[in-house]
Design an enzyme around this catalytic site. Structure first.
Site: not given
Ligand code: AP5
Ligand code: MG
Length: 191
Positions: A16, A91, A130, A136, A148
Site C-alpha cells: 500500500k 480498518r 524489511r 519498524r 497483524r
Molecule cells: P509496503 O508498501 O510498506 O506495504 P504496506 O501494505 O504499506 O504494509 P505496511 O507494513 O505498512 O502494513 P500495515 O498495514 O500493517 O502498516 P500500517 O503502517 O498501516 O511494503 C512492504 C514491504 O514489501 C516493503 O519492504 C516493500 O519494499 C516490499 N514490497 C512492496 N511491493 C513489493 C513487491 N511488489 N514485491 C516485493 N516486495 C514488495 O499500520 C501499522 C500499525 O499502525 C497497525 O498494526 C496498527 O497498530 C496501527 N494502525 C494504522 N492504521 C490504523 C487504523 N486505521 N486503525 C487502527 N490501527 C491502525
Molecule cells: Mg504501509
C-alpha cells in the site's frame, strides 16, 4: 480533472505504501496513511504517540476514535485536494462508516477501493525482510507480523464486502514487480 478518492486496501505488507507513492504523483492526490501519521506521533513523543506505541508494537489496532480523529483533521486541512488516497484506513467497519459520513458532508465520496491481493507466506517474507534492515519495530518478529495479519483477517478484510455492496471493490493481484502492480492499479483507476 475528475475527483478521485481512493481506498488503497490490503493486508500488512501488500504494498500500500509503496504504490501510494506512485499514485500520488500520477494523480495529484493527498496521501493519508494512518500508520505513517501514528509513527510521526511516536517520533514526536506526543501523548497520542506514547499511547499508540505499545498497541502498534503488539500488532493490534489502535482505537477507532484515535485514527478517525486524525483522518478528520487531515481532511479538514486539505479543502483544495483533488482527492485522497487512504492507505491503511479504514480498518474496521466503524472507521469505514465514519469515513463515508465525513466525505458525504463535503460531497467527495470514495470512488473506488483497490484491494491488493497477496498471500500470507509472501507477506511474512516481505515484512521480516524489511524488519531486518529498517526501523519498524512491528516488522521484527514473526509473531507480531502474524498477529497483524490475523487482525487484518478478523477486523479489516470484511470491509471488502462493505465496499462491494457499494459497487466499489476492485481486486488487484499484488504479486509481481512494483512496476507491474502500478500498471494494474492505474488501469483500474483510469478504466
Ligand atoms: P509496503 O508498501 O510498506 O506495504 P504496506 O501494505 O504499506 O504494509 P505496511 O507494513 O505498512 O502494513 P500495515 O498495514 O500493517 O502498516 P500500517 O503502517 O498501516 O511494503 C512492504 C514491504 O514489501 C516493503 O519492504 C516493500 O519494499 C516490499 N514490497 C512492496 N511491493 C513489493 C513487491 N511488489 N514485491 C516485493 N516486495 C514488495 O499500520 C501499522 C500499525 O499502525 C497497525 O498494526 C496498527 O497498530 C496501527 N494502525 C494504522 N492504521 C490504523 C487504523 N486505521 N486503525 C487502527 N490501527 C491502525
Ligand atoms: Mg504501509
Amino acid at each position: 480533472m475528475s475527483k478521485r478518492n481512493i481506498v488503497l486496501f490490503g493486508p500488512p505488507g501488500a504494498g500500500k505504501g509503496t504504490q501510494s507513492a506512485f499514485l500520488v504523483k500520477r494523480y495529484g492526490l493527498v496521501h493519508l496513511s494512518t500508520g505513517d501519521l501514528l509513527r510521526a506521533e511516536i517520533q514526536a513523543e506526543t501523548p497520542l504517540g506514547l499511547q499508540a506505541q505499545e498497541v502498534m508494537s503488539s500488532g493490534e489496532l489502535v482505537p477507532d476514535e484515535v485514527v478517525v480523529g486524525m483522518i478528520k483533521n487531515r481532511i479538514d486541512a486539505s479543502p483544495e485536494a483533488q482527492g485522497f488516497i487512504f492507505d491503511g484506513f479504514p480498518r474496521t467497519l466503524a472507521q469505514a462508516e465514519a469515513l463515508d459520513n465525513m466525505l458525504q458532508k463535503i460531497g467527495k465520496p470514495i470512488s473506488v477501493m483497490l484491494s491488493l491481493e497477496v498471500e500470507e507466506q509472501e507477506l511474512v517474507k516481505r515484512l521480516l525482510n524489511r524488519g531486518a534492515t529498517s526501523g519498524r519495530t512491528d516488522d521484527r518478529s514473526e509473531e507480531v507480523v502474524r498477529k497483524r495479519i490475523a487482525e487484518y483477517r478478523a477486523k479489516t478484510e470484511p470491509l471488502k464486502s462493505y465496499y462491494e455492496g457499494q459497487g466499489k471493490l476492485r481486486k488487484i493481484d499484488g504479486v509481481g514487480t512494483i512496476e507491474d502492480i502500478t500498471r494494474r492499479l492505474t488501469k483500474a483507476i483510469d478504466g
